[in-house]
Every structure is written in C-alpha cells, then in structure tokens.
Design a protein around this motif. Structure first.
Motif, PDB file in Angstrom:
ATOM      1  N   GLY A 598      -8.545  -2.168  10.977  1.00 25.42           N
ATOM      2  CA  GLY A 598      -7.332  -1.522  10.517  1.00 25.42           C
ATOM      3  C   GLY A 598      -7.528  -0.788   9.225  1.00 25.42           C
ATOM      4  O   GLY A 598      -8.668  -0.539   8.781  1.00 25.42           O
ATOM      5  N   SER A 599      -6.424  -0.461   8.575  1.00 27.90           N
ATOM      6  CA  SER A 599      -6.456   0.270   7.322  1.00 27.90           C
ATOM      7  C   SER A 599      -6.876  -0.651   6.184  1.00 27.90           C
ATOM      8  O   SER A 599      -6.369  -1.772   6.064  1.00 27.90           O
ATOM      9  N   LEU A 600      -7.770  -0.205   5.349  1.00 32.38           N
ATOM     10  CA  LEU A 600      -8.249  -1.013   4.229  1.00 32.38           C
ATOM     11  C   LEU A 600      -7.108  -1.378   3.285  1.00 32.38           C
ATOM     12  O   LEU A 600      -6.960  -2.537   2.893  1.00 32.38           O
ATOM     13  N   ASP A 601      -6.298  -0.404   2.923  1.00 29.63           N
ATOM     14  CA  ASP A 601      -5.192  -0.665   1.987  1.00 29.63           C
ATOM     15  C   ASP A 601      -4.188  -1.642   2.568  1.00 29.63           C
ATOM     16  O   ASP A 601      -3.732  -2.569   1.886  1.00 29.63           O
ATOM     17  N   ASP A 602      -3.852  -1.457   3.852  1.00 27.48           N
ATOM     18  CA  ASP A 602      -2.865  -2.332   4.484  1.00 27.48           C
ATOM     19  C   ASP A 602      -3.363  -3.762   4.583  1.00 27.48           C
ATOM     20  O   ASP A 602      -2.649  -4.725   4.270  1.00 27.48           O
ATOM     21  N   LEU A 603      -4.607  -3.928   5.042  1.00 31.45           N
ATOM     22  CA  LEU A 603      -5.162  -5.267   5.217  1.00 31.45           C
ATOM     23  C   LEU A 603      -5.290  -5.987   3.880  1.00 31.45           C
ATOM     24  O   LEU A 603      -5.008  -7.189   3.773  1.00 31.45           O
ATOM     25  N   THR A 604      -5.716  -5.278   2.866  1.00 29.39           N
ATOM     26  CA  THR A 604      -5.872  -5.889   1.538  1.00 29.39           C
ATOM     27  C   THR A 604      -4.513  -6.352   1.004  1.00 29.39           C
ATOM     28  O   THR A 604      -4.384  -7.447   0.466  1.00 29.39           O
ATOM     29  N   TYR A 605      -3.503  -5.507   1.177  1.00 28.96           N
ATOM     30  CA  TYR A 605      -2.162  -5.840   0.681  1.00 28.96           C
ATOM     31  C   TYR A 605      -1.603  -7.084   1.394  1.00 28.96           C
ATOM     32  O   TYR A 605      -1.098  -8.011   0.764  1.00 28.96           O
ATOM     33  N   LEU A 637     -14.510  -7.183   4.959  1.00 28.19           N
ATOM     34  CA  LEU A 637     -14.038  -5.887   5.429  1.00 28.19           C
ATOM     35  C   LEU A 637     -15.217  -4.917   5.408  1.00 28.19           C
ATOM     36  O   LEU A 637     -15.670  -4.480   4.343  1.00 28.19           O
ATOM     37  N   THR A 638     -15.723  -4.600   6.639  1.00 25.23           N
ATOM     38  CA  THR A 638     -16.886  -3.726   6.780  1.00 25.23           C
ATOM     39  C   THR A 638     -16.433  -2.305   7.083  1.00 25.23           C
ATOM     40  O   THR A 638     -15.550  -2.105   7.931  1.00 25.23           O
TER      41      THR A 638
END
Length: 700
Positions: A598-605, A637-638
């Motif tokens: 998925g999206s890096l920003d979304d998953l991190t948040y 997260l790769t």
C-alpha cells in the motif's frame, strides 16, 4: 257660468285645506322641538349610547413541546373622529395625513383622503372608517406616529379598533384536529371541544351609534374582558408531519376516498399524531375527523379478528398449535358462501397460521366450534373488552360503536361468523386502536387523551391523565398467545413488508368490503393496526385507507407502508427504543494486522495510531510491500517502485490503491472475484505496457 263658480270654489277649498295642513305641520314641529324637545333628546341619547361586548383574547393551543398550533393575533380597523383635533392641529396635518393614507392603503388618491377628512369635519361627523382593510400591530405603531394621529385618541381623534384573528403557524398541519369555531358557536376539533376554556369571558363598554359605525366611549364604566386559558396538547409536531405526508402519498397513489392515521403512546394513552384526509376536487384535505367521528365508523374487517381470538382463548383455552381445515378457500354457512383471499384455499392451518394468513374460513370454523351453542357468550366477551362503549374521548363527536346481540331481530344465522371476521358491526378507528393498545399494555385498556393541561400563562389550571377503562381485558396466558400471533403476522403472514432488522412490529392487516345500496361491493376499506417495538411496546398505531383503487388493495399493500414510514421515523428519533450495540472487540495486541502492500504514508500513519512499529527501508518511494516481523511485532516496509511505461506490482494492495496505480499507467483494468485485496494480476510486474493493453486483477 255656474260651472265656472263651481271650479273656483273647489280651488279655494283645496287651497284652504293645504294651508291648514301646512300650519298643522309647523305647529307639530314647534311642539316637538321646544315643548317636548328634552323628552325626545333623552330618548335619542339612550338609543344612541349602548353597552356592547368587548371580546376576550382567545387562548393558545400548544403541541407537546410548547410549539404554538393556534393563537390569536391582534389586527386593527382604523377610524377617525375629525371633530376632536383643534383647528390648528387639523389644518396643519391634514395634507400630510392624506398623503400617508394614500401611500399606505394604495386604493385612493391623496386628494380623495383630503376631501374625505375635511368634509367629515365640516359635517361634524364623529366617526369615519378610513378603510375596510385591517392592519397588524406593526402598522398600528407606525400609523400612531403620523400627523394628527400622534396626538392620540383624545386630542388627535384616531381610533384603532382591535380585531383578533386566529392564526396557525404550521398552516394546515393537524387542521381538523385543531378545528374551528364560528360566530354561531358551531365548529369542530379542539377549538370547539374546549371553547369554554379557550374563549375566556367577554367584557363590555359603552359605544355611541354615530354615522359610519359605533364609537367607543371610555367613561370608566367598562368591564375588562378575561382572556381565555391556553391548552397544551399531546401532539408531536414532527410525527404529525410524517403521518400527514405518508397518508397523503398513499391516498394519492391509490386514488382512495379518505384515510386516517392515529399514533399513541402505549403506557400514557397520549395521542402523538392524528391525521385525517378526504378526497376533494382539488386533492386531499382535512375535511372530517374520520378517526373519531361517525363517518369513520365502519365495519373493521380482519383487524377485528384479534377480539374474536381473544374471546376464543378466554372461553376455551385453545392452543396455537391446534389445526383447522380451511379447505379450498370456499365455505358454505347457511345460505351464504364465505371465501378466503388466497385462491385455492390454505388447506390445513394451525390456529396461529389462521390469524397470520387472515383466513376468514379458519376463524369462522373456530367460532362455530366453540360458540355456536352459546352465541351470547361471544358477545358478552366483546362487551367485557369494552368494545360496545365509547372511550369518553376529550374531543366532541366520538362515534358510538354498533354491536348486535343474539336477542336482536336482525341477528341472523350467519351473524356470529360475520362478526368474528369484522362484519355486521361498526367501530371507529380510535376505538380499534384503544383495543390493540390494551394488548400492548399488558391487558390494561386505557382512555386515549389529546389534551394534557389547561393553563393560565405558566400556571396549570387543570391537568389530564389517562384513566383505566378496563383493568384487564384478558388473562396473561391469552395475552401471550395474542402477541405471538400479532408478531407472526409480520414475520410470516400478511404484513411481511414490515419486517426489519432494527425493531419488531406486531399487528394485523384488515381488508373489509364496503356496502353500497344495501349490498357488499368490490370496494374495500383497508387497515393496519399494531404496535412497536413488539418486545417492549412504546407506540401503538392504526392506519385506515378507504376505497383504494388498483390491483393490490389489501391492508398489507396499502395501509401497512404508511404504518412503517411513521414507525421508522418514531424509532429513529427515540434513542430509548434502540437496542444497545454489542461491545467492541478488543484487538489482540499480540497479532499483526493483515497487510500486503500500500501507500507508505498511509501505512505509517495507521501503524503509529494502533501502536505497531514500522521499519521503512526508504522514504522516497510512494508504494511499499509489507513484511510482518512476528518476533518483534513490527512491519518491514520494502520499496515497490512504480516505473512509467511498465506494469506495476499491485499484489497485496486494496482494490482502491490498485485501480489508482494501474489507471495512472493507462492500463484498462478488469476486476474478477470478490474480496479486499489483489491476489493475482494477469500481467507480470515490469512488463512493457503497449497501447490499449488490458490487465486482469483477481481479488480474494
């Protein structure tokens, strides 16, 4: 010669007679004017000055939340006594006053009003009606500041005659229930039924009869009026609005003759909505109180089967599992044939199913089996339920139920079975509802009420509470059976369109044939009566739609949807009826969320919000693959780079993210399967994208 003398003599005699008559007239005038003048002047004054009633301000009608349903607003007629003002005041202001009157009323010119005022003053007229148009209070305040008028009544001669008009802020909402009263003290609704409280007590004052009207004389002898009391009703404005709209739509859709809806609280008997609409050339209006009055008193049809079954269970303790053979839908009773609505008949039914499917034959056979040898017992049960008596409703005009007795001359061999299914008797919708409400109220039959309080300002003069009409209409065992059957009608029977997941409804449909010219015709009065929520009743309600047109003209098709619309609204706004939501499932903090990509920003948040550690190998890429690390409860997260012109890797992504990425690569996407994430894709990642290339993604 003799002829000439004769003519002259006659002329002289006639002349002398006229002179004598003229002298007599002069004498009589002098006598009236001088000798008897005081006497006639006194009589004239007595006849000119008289006491006239001063109307009291009528009380207000409120809804249950203090919204005004009807009130009296002050309006005024403007008159003028041109002889009161001094010469200087009159001459100095008459031109400006005439101009303002012309501008305000807009019906006559400035010159017209100037001449009217001056001519009236010159003639000594003490009362001049300036216009037939009535003005409101704001206009009165404005006019009181005009030239001459600003000097007031005693110096300027302005006369503001108060006239009150009844005003309904909600327009035609509950129009017939609010009602009216005319000058002859005739009327309808609450205005008529509570007129003694609303009207107040009129006062009186001296008025002088003068040219143009009656002029009030304030000499200190006037008696002030006592304003009327206010009444607070039980009507809920929101539910009333829903009831009227739902009823109107149903009537229009079916081109019916009239309809009514009543909703009341089960425990208190307070009527929250009561709507009545009748057909006219211009549409449907509240022309009569069908819910309460004689015109709404009809043969109830199948809704009356509840009373018959109550009598049966009280008399014979019949179990719901007993069976009745209803045959092929046709049953001969004496010299008549009874039929069921279902073509071909229902065959063998349990007692519960007889009620759920509204089998006329099933009910008739049960009545014959248990009451044919003692038909008086059946009628006595109905009377013990209070179905032969009025409710003592607060509004005038309640219809009296019509119920036969075996001792009557018009009691026939088929009357028992006819009454059992709602024929050969008449009852009003309100009386039917009160009976259904008793079943919902654990057998206690109470009196419906529509007025809660009579008040003077904030002081309660009189309060009303429902009274018990029948302490217990039946045993608890019978109540349990009746409730099960009423719920079964909605779950398995003729009102399955009311079944919903939010709350349970219990009730009964009705479809009664109408009588015209002494014969039953194929026109119907359809109905639905019931209560909700069935497991803890809060409201009971009845809907009547008379003479609907079309293919589906049964109670379940026509009346039940109106019930549902009103019930849905009542349920939605009453949080106390809502079932508590199940407690939220506490997340297992030892497990990691299932995430593929998925999206890096979304998953991190998201991970930060739920306390999951993330280890990103890059912060420059927008899209990443996720590798769970169970031992450390973290996610790696790769990077999963997207190269323009090449097929991206969308496996593990949500459909939304996959469509976004593939769409940006100008790929035509075909989706197969169902699920939350992409399991497969038809083109391998890194494949060069040609024009008009399609990719198939499979969800799981």
């Amino acid at each position: 010669m003799n002829i000439k003398k004769s003519i002259v003599l006659r002329v002289r005699v006639a002349f002398l007679a006229i002179c004598l008559f003229a002298c007599a007239i002069v004498y009589k005038i002098v006598q009236i004017q001088y000798r008897d003048g005081d006497k006639w002047r006194k009589i004239s004054k007595e006849r000119r000055i008289h006491y006239q009633p001063v109307r009291a301000t009528r009380g207000n009608i409120f809804s249950d939340n203090e919204s005004i349903l009807a009130t009296s607003l002050p309006f005024y007629r403007v008159a003028f006594d041109p002889t009161v003002a001094s010469t200087e005041l009159f001459n100095g202001g008459v031109d400006s006053l005439a101009y303002l009157l012309s501008r305000f009323y807009g019906d006559k010119s400035e010159d017209y009003y100037r001449r009217k005022l001056k001519n009236a003053r010159h003639a000594g007229r003490r009362y001049v009606r300036l216009s037939s148009r009535q003005i409101n209070y704001q206009d009165k305040k404005m006019m009181a500041s005009w030239p001459i008028f600003r000097s007031g009544k005693n110096k300027g001669g302005v006369i503001f005659e108060k006239v009150e008009k009844r005003f309904k802020p909600f327009g035609i909402l509950a129009e017939r229930t609010i009602g009216f009263i005319n000058e002859d003290k005739n009327g309808a609704g609450l205005e008529y039924s509570f007129n003694g409280d609303l009207a107040g007590t009129d006062g009186e004052a001296l008025f002088e009869r003068i040219a143009g009207g009656n002029k009030p004389i304030y000499d200190g002898t006037e008696v002030k009026p006592l304003d009327g009391y206010d009444i607070k009703t039980t009507i809920d404005i929101n539910l009333q609005d829903v009831a009227e709209n739902a009823l109107y739509k149903a009537l229009e859709k079916t081109n019916a003759e009239y309809g009514c809806v009543i909703m009341m609280e089960v425990k208190t008997g307070e009527i929250k909505a009561i709507a009545n609409l009748g057909k006219t050339k211009g549409g449907y209006i509240e022309d009569y109180n069908y819910a309460v009055g004689n015109q709404g008193r009809t043969e109830p049809g199948s809704t009356f089967k509840l009373a018959s079954m109550m009598a049966l269970f009280e008399h014979a303790k019949v179990p719901l599992t007993d069976t009745v053979d209803t045959g092929n839908g046709s049953y001969r009773i004496k010299n008549t044939t009874m039929t069921d609505a279902h073509h071909g008949g229902f065959g063998k039914l349990t007692v519960q199913q007889v009620f759920e499917k509204s089998s006329n034959i099933g009910v008739a056979k049960l009545m014959e089996k248990y009451f044919s040898d003692n038909q008086t017992a059946y009628v006595n049960y109905l009377r013990s339920f209070g179905l032969d008596q009025t409710l003592g409703f607060q509004m005038d005009g309640e219809a009296r139920p019509y119920m036969k007795s075996p001792s009557d001359r018009n009691w026939y061999g088929t009357t028992l079975t006819s009454m059992a299914i709602g024929y050969e008797l008449k009852i009003s919708p309100l009386q039917t509802l009160a009976f259904y409400n008793a079943v919902a109220n654990n057998g206690v039959k109470i009196q419906p009420i529509i007025v809660k309080e009579i008040r003077k300002a904030d002081n309660v003069v009189q309060s009303f509470k429902t009274r018990v009409l029948v302490d217990k209409v039946c045993s608890d065992e019978t109540l349990k059976k009746l409730r099960a059957m009423l719920e079964g009608v909605v779950e398995h029977g003729t009102a399955k369109n009311l079944l919903n997941a939010d709350y349970k409804v219990a009730g009964k449909t009705g479809t009664a044939r109408k009588v015209k010219n002494g014969r039953y015709v194929r026109e119907y009065s359809t109905s639905f009566a019931g209560y909700f929520p069935a497991d803890n009743p809060k409201y009971s309600c009845i809907v009547i739609i008379d003479s609907p047109k079309g293919v589906n003209v049964y109670g379940g098709d026509v009346a039940a949807p109106v019930f549902k619309e009103l019930a849905d609204k009542a349920y939605a706004r009453d949080l106390a009826m809502h079932k508590p939501l199940m407690a939220r499932v506490v997340p297992n903090k030892n497990s990691l969320p299932h995430t593929g990509a998925g999206s890096l920003d979304d998953l991190t948040y998201i991970c930060n919000k739920i306390g999951i550690s993330t280890h990103a190998k890059t912060t420059e890429e927008d899209w990443v693959k996720v590798e769970p690390q169970s031992h450390s409860r973290s996610l790696n997260l790769t990077p999963s780079p997207v190269v323009q012109g090449q097929v991206p890797d969308v496996k593990g992504m949500t459909l939304r993210d996959a469509l976004f990425i593939l769409g940006n690569q100008n790929l035509r996407v075909k989706v197969e399967g169902a699920g939350k994430r992409v399991q497969k894709q038809s083109l391998d990642p890194g494949t060069i994208i040609n024009k008009e290339k399609q990719i198939i993604i499979v969800l799981s």
